[in-house]
Design an enzyme around this catalytic site. Structure first.
Site, PDB file in Angstrom:
ATOM      1  CG  ASP A  39      -2.251   0.196   1.062  1.00 41.00           C
ATOM      2  OD1 ASP A  39      -2.689   1.487   0.844  1.00 41.00           O
ATOM      3  OD2 ASP A  39      -3.148  -0.498   1.647  1.00 41.00           O
ATOM      4  CG  ASP A  94      -4.284   5.046   1.496  1.00 39.35           C
ATOM      5  OD1 ASP A  94      -5.836   4.501   1.490  1.00 39.35           O
ATOM      6  OD2 ASP A  94      -3.977   6.130   1.780  1.00 39.35           O
ATOM      7  CD  GLU A 146      -9.047   4.451  -1.158  1.00 40.34           C
ATOM      8  OE1 GLU A 146      -9.834   3.900  -0.120  1.00 40.34           O
ATOM      9  OE2 GLU A 146      -8.094   5.305  -0.981  1.00 40.34           O
ATOM     10  CG  HIS A 175      -9.299  -1.601   4.412  1.00 39.61           C
ATOM     11  ND1 HIS A 175      -9.047  -1.720   2.668  1.00 39.61           N
ATOM     12  CD2 HIS A 175      -8.796  -0.677   5.364  1.00 39.61           C
ATOM     13  CE1 HIS A 175      -8.308  -0.956   2.785  1.00 39.61           C
ATOM     14  NE2 HIS A 175      -8.503  -0.172   3.927  1.00 39.61           N
ATOM     15  CG  ASP A 176     -11.152   1.296   3.868  1.00 36.10           C
ATOM     16  OD1 ASP A 176     -10.899   1.235   4.832  1.00 36.10           O
ATOM     17  OD2 ASP A 176     -10.577   2.252   2.938  1.00 36.10           O
TER      18      ASP A 176
END
Ligand code: GLC
Ligand code: CA
Length: 563
Positions: free
Chosen positions: A105, A208, A265, A337-338
Site C-alpha cells: 500500500d 491510497d 484508490e 477493509h473499509d
C-alpha cells in the site's frame, strides 16, 4: 490487433486474481493477538489453493496505528508488531516460489504526526520540513483557512503542537497530517521510497487516497452542508485541476521504469479523467470499481444514505463496465477493509445464505477486469453483531454514531446504522476454524472475533465440497483454464437481458463465447436460450432446460459456454 494492444495484453497482470490481506486481522503467528507477516507466510499454500496470483497487503510500516497503519511514521521499515524486513523478504520469496506477487500500500497523501518530518515541522514551521505540510496561520479573528470537514469528522485543521497561532491540514485523522505535494522535495521522497520497495522485489502498489493529493489552493470556505458549519471536502477533489501532473510524474519516474503493477484508490474521479487514469498510457494499470460502494452516499452522514438493492448493484456494475469499455481494465471488488461485509451490504436478509453468497460472487468474479477477494469473503464472513456503540474501534463508526444522534435519531437506530456500515465489520479476525478465537491467535485478538465463527470458518468449508470456499476455488480455476483464460482476461463484456431487474447477466466474448447469469433474487427466472450450450459452472446442482428455455432457481448463478 494493433501493436499497442498486443503489448498491453502481454502484461503479466491481465487475467490474474488478487486477494487483499488486512494484516492485523489475517493470521497471528506469535500469540500477541495481532496478525503478522509470518502468519501470512504460513497461509501461502491456502492462498495458492484458492487460485490467488496477486496479494495486496494493507500498510505494514511502523505506525502509531491511529488509523491502523495508514498513518506511517517510517516509510523504510516494517512495524515490529508485524515482523521485520527479512520477514518481508521471505514473504516475497515464498510467494514468488508459488507464482504469487506482492503489492504494498503506497500511502502518500499523508504521513503520521509521529514521523520525523512532522516532528521537525513542529519545531520549525518555517524550516525545510515545515514546507512538507500545509501549515497556515490562524487569522486574528480565530478564523480557520477553510471550513472543510475531514473524512473522519470535525475540521480538517488542527492546532500545530507548540504553535497556538498556527494550524496544519489533515484530510483524515488529526494524526495524519497531509503532505504537501506541491513541494518537489516531498514528491522526490515519496518516489524514492516507492522505488526502494520495488527494488526489494514487490510487484507494485495499491495507491491510497490518491485523488486527495492535489489541493484546491488557496483554501477557501464553501457553503456549509451540515449544522456544524463545515463542508464536505470531497468536492474540491472532484473539481481540482492538475492532479494528473503529479500522477503522470509518479508513473514516469517510478512505475514505468520498474514495470510495476499499480492500482489506484480512486474516488471522486472526474468524468473526463477515467481515460487518463487507466486508459492506454493511464496513470495506473487499473483502478477499483467503487460505483456500487459509493451508491446512495449522501452528504449528511451515514444515516441519510440510501440502501442498495440487488437491482441497483447490477446497474452500477453494468454502467461501470460499459464506461471502462474495451481499453480500460477495472479491478472488481465487493468488499475491502473499509466496507461492511458484502453479504450484509448487497444481499437482502433472505438472500444471506450460502446460495446467495455464491450467486453474488459469480456475478462480479467473471466481469472484465481483475477480481479482488477480500480476506474472509471467500468463506462468506458476515457483519459483527454489535450490541453497543462502545464496541466500535473504527473512528468513522464512532463519529457517524455521534452524527446520527445529533441529527435526532434514537440510540437504537443510530447503533443500527453505524454498526451496519462500520469498518470493523471487515476487520474482525479471519475465521480459520472452530477452535477458540477461530484459530486466528492463541492469545487475545486485538478486535473480537465474530461469534459466527463456529458456523462460518475455513476448516469446515475446506472439507465440504459444496462450500462457498470451494466455489471460489472453482471460479478461479475456470478463469485459468487455458481454453477460457483469454476470453475471461480480455474478452469483451456485453450486458444481457439488462431490463430484467435482479437478473445480472452478461456475455464475455473472445475466442470463446461465454454467458454469465446470476439470478439475484428468491424467485425463479427464465431466459430464452436457443443455442447449443455447455454448463461450465453452477452455484447449484443442475438446471432445467425446456424448449430452449433456461430456468434458474432463486439465487442460482451459472456460467455457460455457447457453442
Ligand atoms: C484509504 C484507506 C482507509 C484509510 C484512508 C486514509 O481510504 O483505505 O482505510 O483510512 O485511506 O489513509
Ligand atoms: Ca502477531
Amino acid at each position: 490487433m494493433d501493436r499497442n494492444t498486443t503489448e498491453r495484453k502481454s502484461a503479466w497482470w491481465y487475467g490474474r486474481i488478487a486477494y487483499q490481506i488486512y494484516l492485523k486481522s489475517f493470521s497471528d503467528s506469535n500469540g500477541d493477538g495481532i496478525g503478522d507477516l509470518r502468519g501470512v507466510i504460513s497461509r501461502l499454500d491456502y492462498l495458492k489453493d484458492l487460485g490467488v496470483d496477486i496479494l495486496w497487503l494493507s500498510p505494514c510500516y511502523p505506525s502509531p496505528w491511529a488509523d491502523h497503519g495508514y498513518d506511517i511514521s517510517d516509510y523504510y521499515d516494517i512495524d515490529p508488531r508485524y515482523g521485520t524486513l527479512s520477514d518481508m523478504d521471505e514473504l516475497i520469496a515464498e510467494a514468488g516460489k508459488r507464482g504469487m506477487r506482492i503489492l504494498l500500500d503506497l500511502v502518500a497523501n499523508h504521513c503520521s504526526d509521529e514521523h520525523a518530518w512532522f516532528r521537525k515541522a513542529c519545531m520549525d514551521p518555517e524550516g525545510r520540513c515545515g514546507r512538507y505540510f500545509y501549515i497556515e496561520d490562524i487569522a486574528p479573528s480565530g478564523k480557520l483557512p477553510c471550513n472543510h470537514r475531514s473524512v473522519f469528522g470535525g475540521s480538517v485543521w488542527e492546532p500545530l503542537p507548540g504553535h497556538p497561532d498556527k494550524v496544519y491540514l489533515h484530510t483524515f485523522h488529526k494524526k495524519q497530517p497531509d503532505l504537501n505535494w506541491e513541494n518537489p522535495e516531498v514528491r522526490e521522497n515519496i518516489y524514492r521510497n516507492a522505488a526502494w520497495w520495488l527494488d526489494r522485489g514487490i510487484a507494485g502498489f495499491r495507491i491510497d487516497a490518491v485523488t486527495y493529493i492535489k489541493k484546491e489552493l488557496p483554501f477557501a470556505d464553501e457553503p456549509a452542508d451540515r449544522e456544524d458549519g463545515l463542508c464536505y471536502l470531497g468536492r474540491s477533489a472532484e473539481s481540482v485541476e492538475g492532479l494528473g501532473v503529479f500522477l503522470r510524474e509518479m508513473r514516469d519516474c517510478v512505475f514505468v521504469p520498474a514495470q510495476a503493477f499499480t492500482i489506484g484508490e480512486v474516488f471522486n474521479d472526474q468524468e473526463n479523467e477515467l481515460p487518463l487514469m487507466i486508459g492506454e498510457d493511464g496513470y495506473f494499470s487499473s483502478m477499483f470499481d467503487f460505483s456500487h460502494i459509493t451508491f446512495g452516499m449522501k452528504r449528511l452522514g451515514w444515516y441519510s444514505w440510501d440502501r442498495i438493492t440487488t437491482e441497483d448493484y447490477k446497474q452500477c456494475v453494468m454502467d461501470a463496465q460499459r464506461r471502462a469499455g474495451k481499453r480500460r481494465y477495472l479491478s472488481n471488488v465487493i468488499e475491502n477493509h473499509d466496507r461492511p461485509r458484502a453479504a450484509n451490504r448487497y444481499l437482502p436478509p433472505e438472500g444471506r445464505t450460502e446460495a446467495g453468497k455464491k450467486c453474488l460472487a459469480l456475478a462480479y468474479f467473471m466481469l472484465r477486469g481483475i477480481p479482488f477477494i477480500y480476506q474472509g469473503q471467500e468463506i462468506g464472513m458476515e457483519n459483527y453483531p454489535f450490541r453497543s456503540a462502545a464496541e466500535f474501534d473504527d473512528v468513522t463508526a464512532i463519529d457517524e454514531y455521534r452524527v446520527s444522534l445529533a441529527a435526532g435519531l434514537g440510540e437504537d437506530q443510530a447503533l443500527e446504522i453505524s454498526a451496519g456500515l462500520s469498518r470493523d465489520n471487515a476487520r474482525t479476525p479471519v475465521q480459520w476454524d472452530e477452535t477458540e478465537n477461530a484459530g486466528f491467535t492463541t492469545g487475545m485478538p486485538w478486535l473480537p472475533v465474530n461469534p459466527g465463527y463456529t458456523r462460518i470458518n475455513v476448516r469446515e468449508q475446506e472439507e465440504r465440497p459444496d462450500s462457498l470456499l470451494n466455489f471460489y476455488r472453482a471460479m478461479a480455476s475456470l478463469r485459468k483454464e487455458p481454453k477460457y483464460f483469454g476470453t475471461f482476461a480480455w474478452g469483451d463484456f456485453e450486458p444481457a437481458w439488462e431490463d430484467r431487474g435482479s437478473l445480472l447477466a452478461y456475455h464475455r466474448k473472445g475466442e470463446r463465447h461465454l454467458l454469465v447469469l446470476a439470478n439475484l433474487k428468491p424467485e425463479e427466472e427464465s431466459v430464452l436460450l436457443p443455442f447449443r450450450c455447455q454448463v461450465l459452472l453452477n452455484t447449484a446442482e443442475g438446471c432445467r432446460m425446456e424448449n430452449g428455455r433456461l430456468f434458474l432457481a432463486g439465487w442460482q448463478g451459472i456460467v455457460l459456454e455457447l457453442l
